[in-house]
Design a protein around this motif. Structure first.
Motif, PDB file in Angstrom:
ATOM      1  N   LEU A 121       0.820  -1.200   0.000  1.00 20.19           N
ATOM      2  CA  LEU A 121       0.000   0.000   0.000  1.00 20.19           C
ATOM      3  C   LEU A 121       0.864   1.264   0.000  1.00 20.19           C
ATOM      4  CD1 LEU A 121      -3.085   0.042  -0.047  1.00 20.19           C
ATOM      5  CD2 LEU A 121      -3.052   0.622   2.367  1.00 20.19           C
ATOM      6  N   SER A 122       1.965   1.236   0.740  1.00 18.45           N
ATOM      7  CA  SER A 122       2.860   2.397   0.787  1.00 18.45           C
ATOM      8  C   SER A 122       3.389   2.722  -0.602  1.00 18.45           C
ATOM      9  CB  SER A 122       4.036   2.128   1.727  1.00 18.45           C
ATOM     10  OG  SER A 122       3.598   2.029   3.054  1.00 18.45           O
ATOM     11  N   LYS A 123       3.726   1.679  -1.343  1.00 11.83           N
ATOM     12  CA  LYS A 123       4.236   1.883  -2.700  1.00 11.83           C
ATOM     13  C   LYS A 123       3.131   2.334  -3.648  1.00 11.83           C
ATOM     14  CE  LYS A 123       6.168  -0.490  -6.679  1.00 11.83           C
ATOM     15  NZ  LYS A 123       6.404  -1.807  -7.315  1.00 11.83           N
ATOM     16  N   GLU A 124       2.002   1.623  -3.626  1.00 10.72           N
ATOM     17  CA  GLU A 124       0.919   1.914  -4.572  1.00 10.72           C
ATOM     18  C   GLU A 124       0.295   3.280  -4.338  1.00 10.72           C
ATOM     19  OE1 GLU A 124      -1.730  -1.334  -3.998  1.00 10.72           O
ATOM     20  OE2 GLU A 124      -0.399  -2.812  -4.947  1.00 10.72           O
ATOM     21  N   GLU A 125       0.082   3.637  -3.068  1.00 14.71           N
ATOM     22  CA  GLU A 125      -0.587   4.895  -2.741  1.00 14.71           C
ATOM     23  C   GLU A 125       0.392   6.052  -2.544  1.00 14.71           C
ATOM     24  OE1 GLU A 125      -3.747   5.362  -2.763  1.00 14.71           O
ATOM     25  OE2 GLU A 125      -4.565   3.338  -2.758  1.00 14.71           O
ATOM     26  N   ASN A 126       1.695   5.729  -2.563  1.00 11.12           N
ATOM     27  CA  ASN A 126       2.732   6.748  -2.368  1.00 11.12           C
ATOM     28  C   ASN A 126       2.492   7.533  -1.076  1.00 11.12           C
ATOM     29  OD1 ASN A 126       5.080   8.148  -3.068  1.00 11.12           O
ATOM     30  ND2 ASN A 126       3.945   9.731  -4.178  1.00 11.12           N
ATOM     31  N   TYR A 127       2.249   6.811   0.008  1.00  9.09           N
ATOM     32  CA  TYR A 127       1.976   7.436   1.297  1.00  9.09           C
ATOM     33  C   TYR A 127       3.175   8.232   1.799  1.00  9.09           C
ATOM     34  CZ  TYR A 127      -2.246   4.622   2.209  1.00  9.09           C
ATOM     35  OH  TYR A 127      -3.499   4.056   2.180  1.00  9.09           O
ATOM     36  N   SER A 128       2.893   9.360   2.420  1.00 10.35           N
ATOM     37  CA  SER A 128       3.912  10.030   3.217  1.00 10.35           C
ATOM     38  C   SER A 128       4.061   9.220   4.498  1.00 10.35           C
ATOM     39  CB  SER A 128       3.494  11.465   3.533  1.00 10.35           C
ATOM     40  OG  SER A 128       2.362  11.463   4.411  1.00 10.35           O
ATOM     41  N   PHE A 129       5.129   9.488   5.261  1.00  6.95           N
ATOM     42  CA  PHE A 129       5.319   8.764   6.519  1.00  6.95           C
ATOM     43  C   PHE A 129       4.139   8.987   7.458  1.00  6.95           C
ATOM     44  CE2 PHE A 129       6.880   8.709  10.938  1.00  6.95           C
ATOM     45  CZ  PHE A 129       7.295   7.384  11.011  1.00  6.95           C
ATOM     46  N   ARG A 130       3.672  10.231   7.516  1.00  7.58           N
ATOM     47  CA  ARG A 130       2.550  10.562   8.394  1.00  7.58           C
ATOM     48  C   ARG A 130       1.282   9.823   7.977  1.00  7.58           C
ATOM     49  NH1 ARG A 130       0.320  16.735   9.546  1.00  7.58           N
ATOM     50  NH2 ARG A 130      -1.338  16.163  11.014  1.00  7.58           N
ATOM     51  N   GLN A 193     -11.996  18.727   5.618  1.00  5.14           N
ATOM     52  CA  GLN A 193     -10.868  17.808   5.814  1.00  5.14           C
ATOM     53  C   GLN A 193     -10.756  16.836   4.636  1.00  5.14           C
ATOM     54  OE1 GLN A 193      -8.683  17.544   8.345  1.00  5.14           O
ATOM     55  NE2 GLN A 193      -9.506  18.897   9.901  1.00  5.14           N
ATOM     56  N   MET A 194     -10.919  17.352   3.423  1.00  8.44           N
ATOM     57  CA  MET A 194     -10.987  16.486   2.243  1.00  8.44           C
ATOM     58  C   MET A 194      -9.727  15.647   2.051  1.00  8.44           C
ATOM     59  SD  MET A 194     -12.762  15.236  -0.143  1.00  8.44           S
ATOM     60  CE  MET A 194     -14.239  16.257   0.023  1.00  8.44           C
ATOM     61  N   LYS A 195      -8.566  16.203   2.334  1.00  6.30           N
ATOM     62  CA  LYS A 195      -7.328  15.436   2.168  1.00  6.30           C
ATOM     63  C   LYS A 195      -7.331  14.206   3.061  1.00  6.30           C
ATOM     64  CE  LYS A 195      -2.288  15.805   2.232  1.00  6.30           C
ATOM     65  NZ  LYS A 195      -1.119  16.683   2.486  1.00  6.30           N
ATOM     66  N   ASN A 196      -7.731  14.382   4.315  1.00  4.23           N
ATOM     67  CA  ASN A 196      -7.808  13.247   5.237  1.00  4.23           C
ATOM     68  C   ASN A 196      -8.934  12.291   4.853  1.00  4.23           C
ATOM     69  OD1 ASN A 196      -5.659  13.949   6.987  1.00  4.23           O
ATOM     70  ND2 ASN A 196      -6.950  15.454   8.027  1.00  4.23           N
ATOM     71  N   PHE A 197     -10.023  12.842   4.348  1.00  3.82           N
ATOM     72  CA  PHE A 197     -11.147  12.017   3.904  1.00  3.82           C
ATOM     73  C   PHE A 197     -10.726  11.119   2.736  1.00  3.82           C
ATOM     74  CE2 PHE A 197     -15.712  12.121   2.003  1.00  3.82           C
ATOM     75  CZ  PHE A 197     -15.993  10.884   2.569  1.00  3.82           C
ATOM     76  N   ILE A 198      -9.995  11.695   1.777  1.00  3.93           N
ATOM     77  CA  ILE A 198      -9.506  10.918   0.637  1.00  3.93           C
ATOM     78  C   ILE A 198      -8.541   9.835   1.098  1.00  3.93           C
ATOM     79  CG2 ILE A 198      -8.104  11.015  -1.466  1.00  3.93           C
ATOM     80  CD1 ILE A 198     -10.820  12.110  -1.992  1.00  3.93           C
ATOM     81  N   LEU A 199      -7.708  10.159   2.082  1.00  5.79           N
ATOM     82  CA  LEU A 199      -6.781   9.162   2.615  1.00  5.79           C
ATOM     83  C   LEU A 199      -7.543   7.970   3.170  1.00  5.79           C
ATOM     84  CD1 LEU A 199      -3.905   8.298   3.477  1.00  5.79           C
ATOM     85  CD2 LEU A 199      -4.267   9.579   5.601  1.00  5.79           C
TER      86      LEU A 199
END
Length: 327
Positions: A121-130, A193-199
């Motif tokens: 998931l980290s690779k596919e979604e390109n998650y930040s550390f947070r 809080q759309m950014k968090n909602f999308i996450l």
């Protein structure tokens, strides 16, 4: 001319990205090799913890410009190697994300399945550390494993990817809404809080509009939140309910989906999907309500605080007959 120039800048950007990936992969290889070296020395009873501290001091003295080689970090390298040495697939995935991401995964996730889940998931979604830290805290793995959202018969037959695109429950701990709150409060909070909602939804969701207007006959109707899902290539309508699920809620959502498919959906897109997001639901009532539904709908609930990881792991154990949280 501008087009030709833009091709060059694109090449520069891609080369930079590739260079960063190569540097990261080499760094992870270095940490892996150091971890392996320490593991073998300890296994042969040649080293103890004090020796690792001496190694750290030796590195700092002889390579003063080298960072990240404290005794604690050297032990983490050993733990990193120990976690993945018997799992080649996972060790390959680990080389595709940063060291800080790796630390979060192998230190906080206990089972092979959970580690693989977050590595991918980290690779596919390109998650930040947070973002990765938040997803682990929100028990995304357990929630995904326990059960995808209650789907209508039609949805279960349409696309196997649908079960991986929606959840049975969503966590909105970032909203900090008072209790009680109404649908307007919930809608405004999610938009703010759309950014968090999308996450929480997944990064394939693209927000289109709030109170999206559809006209049927001489009347206007408004969909609470409308999204587009890139992977499924369809519109996704969210209806918000701050009370417990009732079967009659589905009638309104089905009406919206019909309007979207007739008047908004493009020819190349798949049928629209509806998500009824409730504060609470009785799973048996949901199952009865959806069993004969001919509409691609699902019912999920939302929570305002992070879930209890131990309770979710217990539920996983009940479902799959083993502790998913343990090696």
């Amino acid at each position: 001319m501008d087009t030709d120039f833009s091709e060059i800048t694109s090449l520069i950007k891609q080369t930079r990205i590739n260079a960063i990936k190569i540097v990261n992969s080499e760094l992870i290889n270095l940490y892996w090799n150091i971890g392996q070296y320490i593991h073998l020395k300890i296994e042969k009873a040649a080293w103890g913890q004090s020796i690792v501290k001496e190694l750290s001091e030796y590195i700092q003295y002889n390579e003063p410009g080298a960072k990240g080689f404290s005794d604690k970090n050297l032990w983490r390298m050993k733990q990193f190697y120990d976690a993945y040495k018997d799992f080649p697939k996972l060790s390959t995935l680990a080389r595709e994300i940063s060291w800080s991401h790796n630390l979060a995964v192998f230190s906080r996730c206990k089972s092979v399945e959970e580690r693989e889940f977050y590595l991918k998931l980290s690779k596919e979604e390109n998650y930040s550390f947070r973002e990765l830290e938040r997803q682990i805290s929100a028990s995304l793995f357990e929630r995904t494993m326990i059960g995808n959202s209650k789907l209508s018969t039609v949805l279960r037959e349409i696309d196997s990817d649908i079960t991986n695109s929606f959840k049975d429950n969503y966590v909105f701990e970032f909203l900090n809404l008072p209790e009680p709150h109404n649908e307007s409060d919930l809608q405004k909070g999610l938009i703010k809080q759309m950014k968090n909602f999308i996450l929480e939804l997944g990064k394939d969701f693209l927000f289109i509009d709030e109170e999206y207007r559809v006209q049927v006959g001489n009347s206007d109707f408004f969909i609470d939140l409308l999204f587009y899902h890139r992977g499924l290539q369809c519109l996704v309508a969210f209806e918000l309910k701050t009370d417990k699920f009732k079967p009659e809620h589905l009638g309104q959502l089905n009406f919206y989906l019909e309007a979207l498919d007739r008047d908004v959906k493009k020819a190349n897109e798949n049928p629209s999907i509806g998500v009824l997001l409730c504060k609470d639901k009785d799973n048996e009532v949901v199952e009865y309500s959806l069993s004969r539904s001919l509409s691609p709908t699902l019912v999920a609930e939302y929570k305002m605080q992070l879930p209890d990881k131990k309770l979710l792991q217990q539920k996983l154990h009940e479902l799959f007959g083993r502790e998913t949280g343990d090696e």
